[in-house]
Scaffold this active site. Sequence first.
Site, PDB file in Angstrom:
ATOM      1  N   TYR A  37       0.828  -1.208   0.000  1.00  0.00           N
ATOM      2  CA  TYR A  37       0.000   0.000   0.000  1.00  0.00           C
ATOM      3  C   TYR A  37       0.863   1.258   0.000  1.00  0.00           C
ATOM      4  CZ  TYR A  37      -3.589  -3.373   1.503  1.00  0.00           C
ATOM      5  OH  TYR A  37      -4.429  -4.453   1.600  1.00  0.00           O
ATOM      6  N   HIS A  95       0.130 -11.866   1.321  1.00  0.00           N
ATOM      7  CA  HIS A  95      -0.924 -11.041   0.708  1.00  0.00           C
ATOM      8  C   HIS A  95      -1.805 -11.846  -0.261  1.00  0.00           C
ATOM      9  CE1 HIS A  95      -1.698  -6.507  -0.091  1.00  0.00           C
ATOM     10  NE2 HIS A  95      -2.804  -7.177  -0.188  1.00  0.00           N
TER      11      HIS A  95
HETATM   12  N1  LIG Z   1      -5.840  -8.623   1.383  1.00  0.00           N
HETATM   13  C1  LIG Z   1      -6.266  -8.014   0.296  1.00  0.00           C
HETATM   14  O1  LIG Z   1      -6.025  -8.467  -0.830  1.00  0.00           O
HETATM   15  C2  LIG Z   1      -7.066  -6.757   0.437  1.00  0.00           C
HETATM   16  C3  LIG Z   1      -7.793  -6.250  -0.645  1.00  0.00           C
HETATM   17  C4  LIG Z   1      -8.554  -5.091  -0.458  1.00  0.00           C
HETATM   18  C5  LIG Z   1      -8.562  -4.479   0.788  1.00  0.00           C
HETATM   19  N2  LIG Z   1      -7.815  -4.960   1.834  1.00  0.00           N
HETATM   20  C6  LIG Z   1      -7.793  -4.311   3.169  1.00  0.00           C
HETATM   21  O2  LIG Z   1      -9.133  -4.079   3.579  1.00  0.00           O
HETATM   22  C7  LIG Z   1      -9.322  -2.697   3.829  1.00  0.00           C
HETATM   23  C8  LIG Z   1     -10.733  -2.279   3.530  1.00  0.00           C
HETATM   24  O3  LIG Z   1     -11.071  -2.544   2.185  1.00  0.00           O
HETATM   25  P1  LIG Z   1     -11.206  -1.393   1.080  1.00  0.00           P
HETATM   26  O4  LIG Z   1     -10.384  -0.241   1.452  1.00  0.00           O
HETATM   27  O5  LIG Z   1     -10.989  -2.066  -0.221  1.00  0.00           O
HETATM   28  O6  LIG Z   1     -12.754  -1.046   1.087  1.00  0.00           O
HETATM   29  P2  LIG Z   1     -13.840  -0.601   2.188  1.00  0.00           P
HETATM   30  O7  LIG Z   1     -13.245  -0.458   3.532  1.00  0.00           O
HETATM   31  O8  LIG Z   1     -15.000  -1.505   2.006  1.00  0.00           O
HETATM   32  O9  LIG Z   1     -14.281   0.831   1.613  1.00  0.00           O
HETATM   33  C9  LIG Z   1     -13.460   1.947   1.675  1.00  0.00           C
HETATM   34  C10 LIG Z   1     -14.168   3.101   0.975  1.00  0.00           C
HETATM   35  O10 LIG Z   1     -15.437   3.297   1.582  1.00  0.00           O
HETATM   36  C11 LIG Z   1     -15.552   4.623   2.094  1.00  0.00           C
HETATM   37  N3  LIG Z   1     -16.169   4.502   3.434  1.00  0.00           N
HETATM   38  C12 LIG Z   1     -15.689   3.865   4.518  1.00  0.00           C
HETATM   39  N4  LIG Z   1     -16.533   3.952   5.549  1.00  0.00           N
HETATM   40  C13 LIG Z   1     -17.595   4.676   5.117  1.00  0.00           C
HETATM   41  C14 LIG Z   1     -18.788   5.123   5.732  1.00  0.00           C
HETATM   42  N5  LIG Z   1     -19.078   4.847   7.000  1.00  0.00           N
HETATM   43  N6  LIG Z   1     -19.648   5.865   4.978  1.00  0.00           N
HETATM   44  C15 LIG Z   1     -19.379   6.157   3.687  1.00  0.00           C
HETATM   45  N7  LIG Z   1     -18.251   5.766   3.049  1.00  0.00           N
HETATM   46  C16 LIG Z   1     -17.363   5.023   3.762  1.00  0.00           C
HETATM   47  C17 LIG Z   1     -14.154   5.190   2.171  1.00  0.00           C
HETATM   48  O11 LIG Z   1     -14.138   6.561   1.833  1.00  0.00           O
HETATM   49  P3  LIG Z   1     -13.815   7.718   2.923  1.00  0.00           P
HETATM   50  O12 LIG Z   1     -12.343   7.721   3.124  1.00  0.00           O
HETATM   51  O13 LIG Z   1     -14.359   8.926   2.270  1.00  0.00           O
HETATM   52  O14 LIG Z   1     -14.571   7.351   4.181  1.00  0.00           O
HETATM   53  C18 LIG Z   1     -13.427   4.393   1.079  1.00  0.00           C
HETATM   54  O15 LIG Z   1     -13.564   5.049  -0.183  1.00  0.00           O
HETATM   55  C19 LIG Z   1      -8.263  -2.036   2.947  1.00  0.00           C
HETATM   56  O16 LIG Z   1      -8.043  -0.704   3.298  1.00  0.00           O
HETATM   57  C20 LIG Z   1      -7.099  -2.957   3.176  1.00  0.00           C
HETATM   58  O17 LIG Z   1      -6.496  -2.692   4.428  1.00  0.00           O
HETATM   59  C21 LIG Z   1      -7.096  -6.118   1.671  1.00  0.00           C
END
Ligand SMILES: NC(=O)c1ccc[n+]([C@@H]2O[C@H](COP(=O)([O-])OP(=O)(O)OC[C@H]3O[C@@H](n4cnc5c(N)ncnc54)[C@H](OP(=O)(O)O)[C@@H]3O)[C@@H](O)[C@H]2O)c1
Length: 261
Positions: A37, A95
């Site tokens: 990241y 990962h």
């Molecule tokens: N292992 C893997 O392959 C893998 C893959 C993907 C993700 N991940 C991990 O999982 C974490 C979470 O997944 P993600 O980042 O893909 O997606 P997510 O957490 O489902 O969504 C993040 C997005 O949603 C918005 N958001 C979050 N809370 C909100 C709320 N209460 N109301 C409205 N909008 C909201 C955020 O924008 P704002 O900043 O504007 O709130 C951001 O754009 C990642 O950050 C990473 O650490 C791991």
Amino acid sequence: MGTWHMGESERNRAREVAALSLGLDLGMTLIDTAEMYGDGGAERVSGEAIAGRREQVFVVSKVYPHNAGAKSAIAACKRSLARLGTDYLDCYLLHWRGRIPLEETVHAFTQLARDGLIRSWGVSNFDVDDMEELFDVPGGAACAVNQVLYNLSERAADWKLLEWCRARGVALMAYSPVGQGDLLRHRALTRIAQALGRTSAQVALAWLLRHDDVIAIPQSSDPAHVRDNRAAADVVLDAPALAALDAAFPPPRQPTTISVI
Ligand SMILES: NC(=O)c1ccc[n+]([C@@H]2O[C@H](COP(=O)([O-])OP(=O)(O)OC[C@H]3O[C@@H](n4cnc5c(N)ncnc54)[C@H](OP(=O)(O)O)[C@@H]3O)[C@@H](O)[C@H]2O)c1
């Protein structure tokens, strides 16, 4: 709290650190990051957020598959620790699966744990067949967690994986738990949340958190969203709410493999 897309631009750094710090203040105890990241930037942002309060936080980072060899994983872990400004990780994940044999990665993780650089280890994006292979590797059954795509609209883990992990004491860490924001605009979810007097994010996260062995890692740089996500931990969904969610987001009815983002 997730950290994907953090640490990519200096301009957003203070806001990102503040969002993670706020989450910790509110009692969100886990930060999930990765060497990938922001090319190490998210680990640096996380390091700033945990400075002075390391013991309060469960820090998870991940090694790239191409760095997951017997020696390279140890070097990668040390680089992550330096960026995070800590001398141990609470959990270190592979990962996703790459070409390096699982035996080598497990060997490296076991050594890192023995040397006190990590307190536990796990994997990410592993489906049941991958988990079975992992458990056949010497030491593989020590895997503590599998981090996969899991949310209301991505329920493949409900086919078999969640049950498989649960039977073996492996926690499931749900990534993209609010569907990267898109899920929150789903009309059925909005309607169900409104009827409960909750936000869509609170319902989506509470749906995951109803399981003791499922961890949700929403990512946000917006303080209002961080507060919203924290509030989900206090939401209990009753049977009619769960039935309405199942009707709007049906579980898989045939063999389904997990997707990867
Ligand atoms: N292992 C893997 O392959 C893998 C893959 C993907 C993700 N991940 C991990 O999982 C974490 C979470 O997944 P993600 O980042 O893909 O997606 P997510 O957490 O489902 O969504 C993040 C997005 O949603 C918005 N958001 C979050 N809370 C909100 C709320 N209460 N109301 C409205 N909008 C909201 C955020 O924008 P704002 O900043 O504007 O709130 C951001 O754009 C990642 O950050 C990473 O650490 C791991």
